[in-house]
Design a protein around this motif. Structure first.
Motif, PDB file in Angstrom:
ATOM      1  N   LEU A   1      -7.897  -9.053 -11.325  1.00 13.65           N
ATOM      2  CA  LEU A   1      -8.139  -7.703 -10.815  1.00 13.65           C
ATOM      3  C   LEU A   1      -8.511  -7.740  -9.328  1.00 13.65           C
ATOM      4  O   LEU A   1      -8.015  -6.939  -8.547  1.00 13.65           O
ATOM      5  N   ALA A   2      -9.354  -8.683  -8.945  1.00 11.04           N
ATOM      6  CA  ALA A   2      -9.751  -8.806  -7.543  1.00 11.04           C
ATOM      7  C   ALA A   2      -8.554  -9.158  -6.665  1.00 11.04           C
ATOM      8  O   ALA A   2      -8.414  -8.645  -5.551  1.00 11.04           O
ATOM      9  N   GLN A   3      -7.658 -10.003  -7.166  1.00  8.09           N
ATOM     10  CA  GLN A   3      -6.464 -10.358  -6.406  1.00  8.09           C
ATOM     11  C   GLN A   3      -5.554  -9.144  -6.221  1.00  8.09           C
ATOM     12  O   GLN A   3      -4.983  -8.947  -5.144  1.00  8.09           O
ATOM     13  N   GLN A   4      -5.427  -8.331  -7.254  1.00 11.51           N
ATOM     14  CA  GLN A   4      -4.610  -7.122  -7.145  1.00 11.51           C
ATOM     15  C   GLN A   4      -5.205  -6.162  -6.126  1.00 11.51           C
ATOM     16  O   GLN A   4      -4.489  -5.575  -5.314  1.00 11.51           O
ATOM     17  N   GLN A   5      -6.512  -5.997  -6.163  1.00  9.58           N
ATOM     18  CA  GLN A   5      -7.160  -5.105  -5.210  1.00  9.58           C
ATOM     19  C   GLN A   5      -7.043  -5.642  -3.788  1.00  9.58           C
ATOM     20  O   GLN A   5      -6.813  -4.875  -2.851  1.00  9.58           O
ATOM     21  N   LEU A   6      -7.165  -6.951  -3.617  1.00  6.41           N
ATOM     22  CA  LEU A   6      -7.000  -7.557  -2.297  1.00  6.41           C
ATOM     23  C   LEU A   6      -5.594  -7.326  -1.773  1.00  6.41           C
ATOM     24  O   LEU A   6      -5.410  -6.981  -0.602  1.00  6.41           O
ATOM     25  N   GLN A   7      -4.611  -7.484  -2.621  1.00  2.00           N
ATOM     26  CA  GLN A   7      -3.227  -7.270  -2.210  1.00  2.00           C
ATOM     27  C   GLN A   7      -3.014  -5.822  -1.772  1.00  2.00           C
ATOM     28  O   GLN A   7      -2.372  -5.562  -0.759  1.00  2.00           O
ATOM     29  N   THR A   8      -3.567  -4.883  -2.506  1.00  2.00           N
ATOM     30  CA  THR A   8      -3.442  -3.472  -2.153  1.00  2.00           C
ATOM     31  C   THR A   8      -4.115  -3.188  -0.816  1.00  2.00           C
ATOM     32  O   THR A   8      -3.552  -2.494   0.041  1.00  2.00           O
ATOM     33  N   VAL A   9      -5.301  -3.739  -0.617  1.00  2.00           N
ATOM     34  CA  VAL A   9      -6.011  -3.528   0.648  1.00  2.00           C
ATOM     35  C   VAL A   9      -5.227  -4.159   1.803  1.00  2.00           C
ATOM     36  O   VAL A   9      -5.131  -3.576   2.884  1.00  2.00           O
ATOM     37  N   GLN A  10      -4.649  -5.315   1.581  1.00  2.00           N
ATOM     38  CA  GLN A  10      -3.856  -5.952   2.635  1.00  2.00           C
ATOM     39  C   GLN A  10      -2.626  -5.106   2.989  1.00  2.00           C
ATOM     40  O   GLN A  10      -2.264  -4.985   4.168  1.00  2.00           O
ATOM     41  N   GLN A  11      -1.992  -4.518   1.975  1.00  2.00           N
ATOM     42  CA  GLN A  11      -0.844  -3.652   2.240  1.00  2.00           C
ATOM     43  C   GLN A  11      -1.272  -2.421   3.027  1.00  2.00           C
ATOM     44  O   GLN A  11      -0.586  -2.016   3.976  1.00  2.00           O
ATOM     45  N   LEU A  12      -2.393  -1.837   2.652  1.00  2.00           N
ATOM     46  CA  LEU A  12      -2.892  -0.668   3.379  1.00  2.00           C
ATOM     47  C   LEU A  12      -3.273  -1.035   4.808  1.00  2.00           C
ATOM     48  O   LEU A  12      -3.023  -0.258   5.740  1.00  2.00           O
ATOM     49  N   ALA A  13      -3.852  -2.206   5.004  1.00  2.00           N
ATOM     50  CA  ALA A  13      -4.211  -2.649   6.352  1.00  2.00           C
ATOM     51  C   ALA A  13      -2.962  -2.853   7.196  1.00  2.00           C
ATOM     52  O   ALA A  13      -2.936  -2.504   8.387  1.00  2.00           O
ATOM     53  N   GLN A  14      -1.919  -3.386   6.588  1.00  2.00           N
ATOM     54  CA  GLN A  14      -0.666  -3.586   7.320  1.00  2.00           C
ATOM     55  C   GLN A  14      -0.062  -2.232   7.710  1.00  2.00           C
ATOM     56  O   GLN A  14       0.389  -2.056   8.848  1.00  2.00           O
ATOM     57  N   LYS A  15      -0.074  -1.271   6.799  1.00  2.00           N
ATOM     58  CA  LYS A  15       0.422   0.072   7.130  1.00  2.00           C
ATOM     59  C   LYS A  15      -0.404   0.681   8.258  1.00  2.00           C
ATOM     60  O   LYS A  15       0.134   1.306   9.162  1.00  2.00           O
ATOM     61  N   TYR A  16      -1.711   0.491   8.192  1.00  2.00           N
ATOM     62  CA  TYR A  16      -2.606   1.018   9.219  1.00  2.00           C
ATOM     63  C   TYR A  16      -2.260   0.428  10.582  1.00  2.00           C
ATOM     64  O   TYR A  16      -2.179   1.154  11.578  1.00  2.00           O
ATOM     65  N   LYS A  17      -2.055  -0.868  10.635  1.00  2.00           N
ATOM     66  CA  LYS A  17      -1.712  -1.523  11.894  1.00  2.00           C
ATOM     67  C   LYS A  17      -0.383  -1.001  12.429  1.00  2.00           C
ATOM     68  O   LYS A  17      -0.230  -0.768  13.634  1.00  2.00           O
ATOM     69  N   GLN A  18       0.585  -0.818  11.545  1.00  2.00           N
ATOM     70  CA  GLN A  18       1.895  -0.311  11.968  1.00  2.00           C
ATOM     71  C   GLN A  18       1.763   1.094  12.541  1.00  2.00           C
ATOM     72  O   GLN A  18       2.333   1.398  13.586  1.00  2.00           O
ATOM     73  N   LEU A  19       1.034   1.938  11.833  1.00  2.00           N
ATOM     74  CA  LEU A  19       0.880   3.312  12.301  1.00  2.00           C
ATOM     75  C   LEU A  19       0.053   3.377  13.582  1.00  2.00           C
ATOM     76  O   LEU A  19       0.313   4.197  14.456  1.00  2.00           O
ATOM     77  N   SER A  20      -0.955   2.516  13.690  1.00  2.00           N
ATOM     78  CA  SER A  20      -1.784   2.501  14.891  1.00  2.00           C
ATOM     79  C   SER A  20      -0.978   2.038  16.101  1.00  2.00           C
ATOM     80  O   SER A  20      -1.094   2.593  17.190  1.00  2.00           O
TER      81      SER A  20
END
Length: 166
Positions: free
Chosen positions: A59-78
């Motif tokens: 579960l922690a790995q899944q949540q980490l993966q989701t957060v990493q994807q969101l961080a990548q989207k954030y960086k792209q949009l920023s």
């Protein structure tokens, strides 16, 4: 220490007083009982804890993966300089974006200063973070403060968020 030796001595004397057949029965019973007690008191709890920890790790790995994807989207949009869409009023923006992110709002309370206080109960943490991310990066909404507490099940939270137009 002496009492233990006395008890051992008494048990050994009683064992030696038994018939040979009864002694075999007791030895056989001990040979069966010792592994059973080992299994029930040591092995089974360790295996159960190991299984639970493996599930929590997944579960922690899944949540980490989701957060990493969101961080990548954030960086792209920023980095792309996402434009602030200021033409839509904040309550309307909140309503439409909540539907898109499948979030149920418990309470919305506007203030005189232009802020809006929102209350969520038992919502998906991932959906909440994705929604806040979209509001900030796409629409320029500022999260003035947020309070997030764990819910009753994994991945679920209750939250209080105060937003204002950026």
């Amino acid at each position: 220490m002496e009492t233990i030796k006395n008890i051992q001595q008494q048990l050994l004397e009683r064992f030696n007083q038994l018939k040979r057949k009864e002694q075999y029965y007791i030895v056989a019973l001990l040979l069966l009982l010792v592994p059973y007690v080992f299994y029930m008191l040591l092995w089974k709890p360790v295996v159960a804890e190991n299984t639970q920890l493996k599930q929590a790790n997944v579960l922690a790995q899944q949540q980490l993966q989701t957060v990493q994807q969101l961080a990548q989207k954030y960086k792209q949009l920023s980095s792309s300089g996402a434009s602030n869409n200021t033409e839509v009023n904040l309550p309307q923006l909140i309503d439409t974006s909540l539907l898109r992110h499948k979030l149920a709002l418990k309470r919305m309370q506007p203030s005189a200063s232009g802020d809006i206080q929102l209350r969520f109960e038992e919502v998906s943490f991932n959906h909440l973070v994705a929604w806040l991310h979209e509001l900030e990066t796409v629409y320029g909404v500022v999260v003035k403060d947020a309070s997030i507490t764990p819910g009753n099940s994994d991945g679920v939270v209750s939250s209080s968020v105060r937003l204002r137009k950026g």
